[in-house]
Design a protein around this motif. Structure first.
Motif, PDB file in Angstrom:
ATOM      1  N   LYS A   1       0.857  -1.189   0.000  1.00 45.78           N
ATOM      2  CA  LYS A   1       0.000   0.000   0.000  1.00 45.78           C
ATOM      3  C   LYS A   1       0.888   1.233   0.000  1.00 45.78           C
ATOM      4  N   LEU A   2       0.419   2.270  -0.664  1.00 44.53           N
ATOM      5  CA  LEU A   2       1.067   3.575  -0.616  1.00 44.53           C
ATOM      6  C   LEU A   2      -0.016   4.591  -0.956  1.00 44.53           C
ATOM      7  N   ALA A   3      -0.296   5.488  -0.025  1.00 42.55           N
ATOM      8  CA  ALA A   3      -1.376   6.457  -0.236  1.00 42.55           C
ATOM      9  C   ALA A   3      -1.002   7.783   0.416  1.00 42.55           C
ATOM     10  N   LEU A   4      -1.439   8.851  -0.213  1.00 40.94           N
ATOM     11  CA  LEU A   4      -1.135  10.210   0.226  1.00 40.94           C
ATOM     12  C   LEU A   4      -2.435  10.979   0.413  1.00 40.94           C
ATOM     13  N   ASP A   5      -2.533  11.707   1.510  1.00 43.57           N
ATOM     14  CA  ASP A   5      -3.717  12.502   1.794  1.00 43.57           C
ATOM     15  C   ASP A   5      -3.936  13.535   0.696  1.00 43.57           C
ATOM     16  N   ARG A   6      -5.192  13.820   0.426  1.00 47.83           N
ATOM     17  CA  ARG A   6      -5.550  14.809  -0.606  1.00 47.83           C
ATOM     18  C   ARG A   6      -4.860  16.151  -0.370  1.00 47.83           C
ATOM     19  N   SER A   7      -4.672  16.514   0.875  1.00 47.88           N
ATOM     20  CA  SER A   7      -4.104  17.829   1.208  1.00 47.88           C
ATOM     21  C   SER A   7      -2.676  17.998   0.717  1.00 47.88           C
ATOM     22  N   LEU A   8      -1.986  16.907   0.402  1.00 49.40           N
ATOM     23  CA  LEU A   8      -0.584  16.993  -0.030  1.00 49.40           C
ATOM     24  C   LEU A   8      -0.384  16.674  -1.506  1.00 49.40           C
ATOM     25  N   ARG A   9      -1.452  16.490  -2.231  1.00 48.08           N
ATOM     26  CA  ARG A   9      -1.332  16.157  -3.653  1.00 48.08           C
ATOM     27  C   ARG A   9      -0.787  17.332  -4.456  1.00 48.08           C
ATOM     28  N   GLY A  10      -0.154  17.002  -5.565  1.00 51.77           N
ATOM     29  CA  GLY A  10       0.302  18.022  -6.491  1.00 51.77           C
ATOM     30  C   GLY A  10       1.736  18.458  -6.295  1.00 51.77           C
TER      31      GLY A  10
END
Length: 172
Positions: free
Chosen positions: A95-104
């Motif tokens: 698994k590898l996932a990033l919170d929406r707040s840190l996208r981009g």
């Protein structure tokens, strides 16, 4: 004004996992419902990207889970297959996932780098020749390819990287 600090931490009981939102229910639910059990039972090592600020509760902003696996050479890309035993010990980025707040930004690559660093340290201690990741879709597949992983060239979403290549990725 408080300073914001981000750190990678091994999942522990004091971490609040409920506010994490990567935009995909499957990854949010896995973290909230299954990560602690996977970590406790030893089926995966779970690491969190945690944001800390003075006076504010720590917040989980990303995570990855890794576990040992066996990799068959006949399913690997030719460049990797040639250097492998028929079945080789490896590591799965489960698994590898990033919170929406840190996208981009660069946080996705940073989180992947942390996962690879942990895998290389583990491989140095206990072996492992190949890193494997199963992309959930073509967009994610293309992202991992841009990070140096190799696809098989057949119609699936599994990607590979030799641990020796990972060492070069970490120390260009």
């Amino acid at each position: 004004m408080s300073e914001t600090i981000y750190a990678i931490e091994r999942l522990a009981p004091e971490h609040d996992l409920g506010d994490f939102d990567c935009g995909q229910d499957y990854y949010n639910a896995w973290l909230a419902r299954h990560a602690e059990e996977a970590n406790a039972r030893g089926t995966a090592a779970v690491y969190l990207l945690v944001r800390r600020r003075d006076g504010i509760a720590p917040r989980v902003c990303g995570y990855f889970a890794i576990c040992p696996t066996m990799v068959r050479s006949d399913g690997a890309p030719r460049q990797i297959e040639r250097a492998m035993m028929q079945q080789a010990p490896g590591w799965l980025i489960a698994k590898l996932a990033l919170d929406r707040s840190l996208r981009g930004g660069t946080w996705g690559r940073e989180l992947l780098r942390e996962a690879i660093e942990e895998i290389v340290r583990s491989a140095d201690r206990g072996g492992g020749q190949v890193i494997v990741v199963d992309a959930e879709n073509e967009r994610v597949f293309d992202w991992y390819r841009a990070q140096g992983f190799l696809g098989t060239g057949i119609d699936n979403l599994r990607l590979f990287m030799k641990v020796s290549t990972a060492r070069k990725y970490l120390n260009p």
